[in-house]
Scaffold this motif. Structure first.
Motif, short mmCIF file in Angstrom:
data_model
loop_
_atom_site.label_atom_id
_atom_site.label_comp_id
_atom_site.label_asym_id
_atom_site.label_seq_id
_atom_site.Cartn_x
_atom_site.Cartn_y
_atom_site.Cartn_z
N GLU A 87 0.96 -1.11 -0.04
CA GLU A 87 0.03 -0.05 0.05
C GLU A 87 0.86 1.32 0.11
O GLU A 87 0.50 2.09 -0.62
CB GLU A 87 -0.94 0.08 1.17
CG GLU A 87 -1.90 -1.18 1.36
CD GLU A 87 -2.79 -1.01 2.69
OE1 GLU A 87 -2.38 -0.07 3.32
OE2 GLU A 87 -3.49 -1.99 2.75
N PHE A 88 2.01 1.23 0.57
CA PHE A 88 2.84 2.52 0.76
C PHE A 88 4.47 1.90 0.46
O PHE A 88 4.89 0.84 0.59
CB PHE A 88 2.97 2.99 1.96
CG PHE A 88 1.50 3.51 2.37
CD1 PHE A 88 1.12 4.56 2.31
CD2 PHE A 88 0.89 2.59 3.36
CE1 PHE A 88 -0.21 5.16 2.62
CE2 PHE A 88 -0.50 3.18 3.58
CZ PHE A 88 -0.96 4.37 3.32
N ILE A 89 4.80 2.85 -0.44
CA ILE A 89 6.29 2.58 -0.99
C ILE A 89 7.05 3.90 -0.18
O ILE A 89 6.61 5.13 -0.51
CB ILE A 89 6.45 2.78 -2.43
CG1 ILE A 89 5.88 1.37 -2.84
CG2 ILE A 89 8.11 2.53 -2.88
CD1 ILE A 89 5.92 1.23 -4.34
N TYR A 90 8.42 3.92 0.33
CA TYR A 90 9.14 4.85 0.97
C TYR A 90 10.38 4.94 0.22
O TYR A 90 10.97 3.97 -0.29
CB TYR A 90 9.16 4.44 2.50
CG TYR A 90 8.01 4.48 3.32
CD1 TYR A 90 7.65 5.85 3.82
CD2 TYR A 90 7.31 3.36 3.45
CE1 TYR A 90 6.28 5.73 4.42
CE2 TYR A 90 6.10 3.42 4.28
CZ TYR A 90 5.52 4.51 4.59
OH TYR A 90 4.50 4.69 5.50
N THR A 91 11.03 6.17 0.14
CA THR A 91 12.36 6.50 -0.38
C THR A 91 12.81 7.97 0.09
O THR A 91 12.12 8.53 0.75
CB THR A 91 12.18 6.32 -2.02
OG1 THR A 91 13.37 6.62 -2.82
CG2 THR A 91 11.23 7.82 -2.39
N ALA A 92 13.94 7.94 -0.16
CA ALA A 92 14.74 9.27 0.41
C ALA A 92 14.16 10.24 -0.34
O ALA A 92 13.60 10.20 -1.59
CB ALA A 92 16.24 9.07 0.20
#
Length: 220
Positions: A87-92
């Motif tokens: 559901e969620f993707i994280y990145t810098a």
């Protein structure tokens, strides 16, 4: 006089050190074959990014907040990963620190490979495999279902210049750069490194599953 040479020596050392310096926030990635990216990833999905916002993700060793971009995504298909949808993707927050930007709005479909963070979340960097779905070749799309997984025990070695040689029977030479001067050449687009019944590995081209004759052959 020996003392007169000291300023010149110090200046030369300063130039040398500055010439070797690298920005602390630079991001550098070594090219890898799409199959390697698939095998290295915890999660591989086809998805659209719906929205994005900056969020806090704890603090660094100095007590400063760590910022990340949180993408809300709509998963279309999972090729590798947990049972639940992502559901969620994280990145810098920027490419300078290896952040991987995604277009939001839900119109552009991506193939996204990255690390699982559990609970429907994953993390990606600029070094992970992230490509628009339309940019993939038919063979690459087909290989995501099973073909790449068949070769995850194989080793793909990048050949930078001809000649280059395999060091073991379970190795495939990736020659796109040596032959075409690009990393997204014929082998990246149309080949998968497959493990055969005798333990050796070899490049396989085609959208159809490898025939038993290919898997049983003894000579790599």
């Amino acid at each position: 006089m020996p003392g007169a040479a000291l300023p010149s020596l110090l200046a030369w050392l300063a130039v040398l050190l500055l010439g070797r310096a690298r920005p602390a926030d630079a991001c550098s990635c070594s090219p890898i074959h799409p199959q390697q990216a698939f095998c290295n990833a915890d999660v591989v999905i086809r998805a659209k990014a719906v929205s994005a916002k900056e969020v806090d993700s704890g603090n660094d060793i100095y007590g400063n907040p760590i910022k990340r971009i949180q993408y809300e995504v709509k998963q279309i298909k999972m090729f590798k990963g947990p049972d639940q949808d992502i559901e969620f993707i994280y990145t810098a927050p920027s490419t300078a620190v290896c952040g991987q930007p995604l277009d939001t709005g839900g119109k552009k479909e991506y193939l996204i490979a990255g690390k699982s963070e559990g609970d429907g979340k994953m993390h990606i960097t600029l070094c992970d495999l992230v490509a628009t779905w339309d940019s993939l070749s038919p063979t690459q799309k087909k290989s995501l279902n099973q073909r790449y997984q068949m070769g995850c025990e194989c080793k793909i070695s990048r050949c930078l210049s001809i000649p280059c040689f395999v060091s073991s029977s379970d190795e495939c030479l990736w020659t796109d750069w040596a032959m075409e001067k690009i990393v997204g050449g014929r082998q990246a687009k149309h080949y998968a490194c497959i493990k055969r019944s005798d333990g050796s590995c070899a490049w396989y081209r085609g959208m159809a599953p490898p025939k038993q004759e290919f898997l049983d052959i003894e000579d790599p």
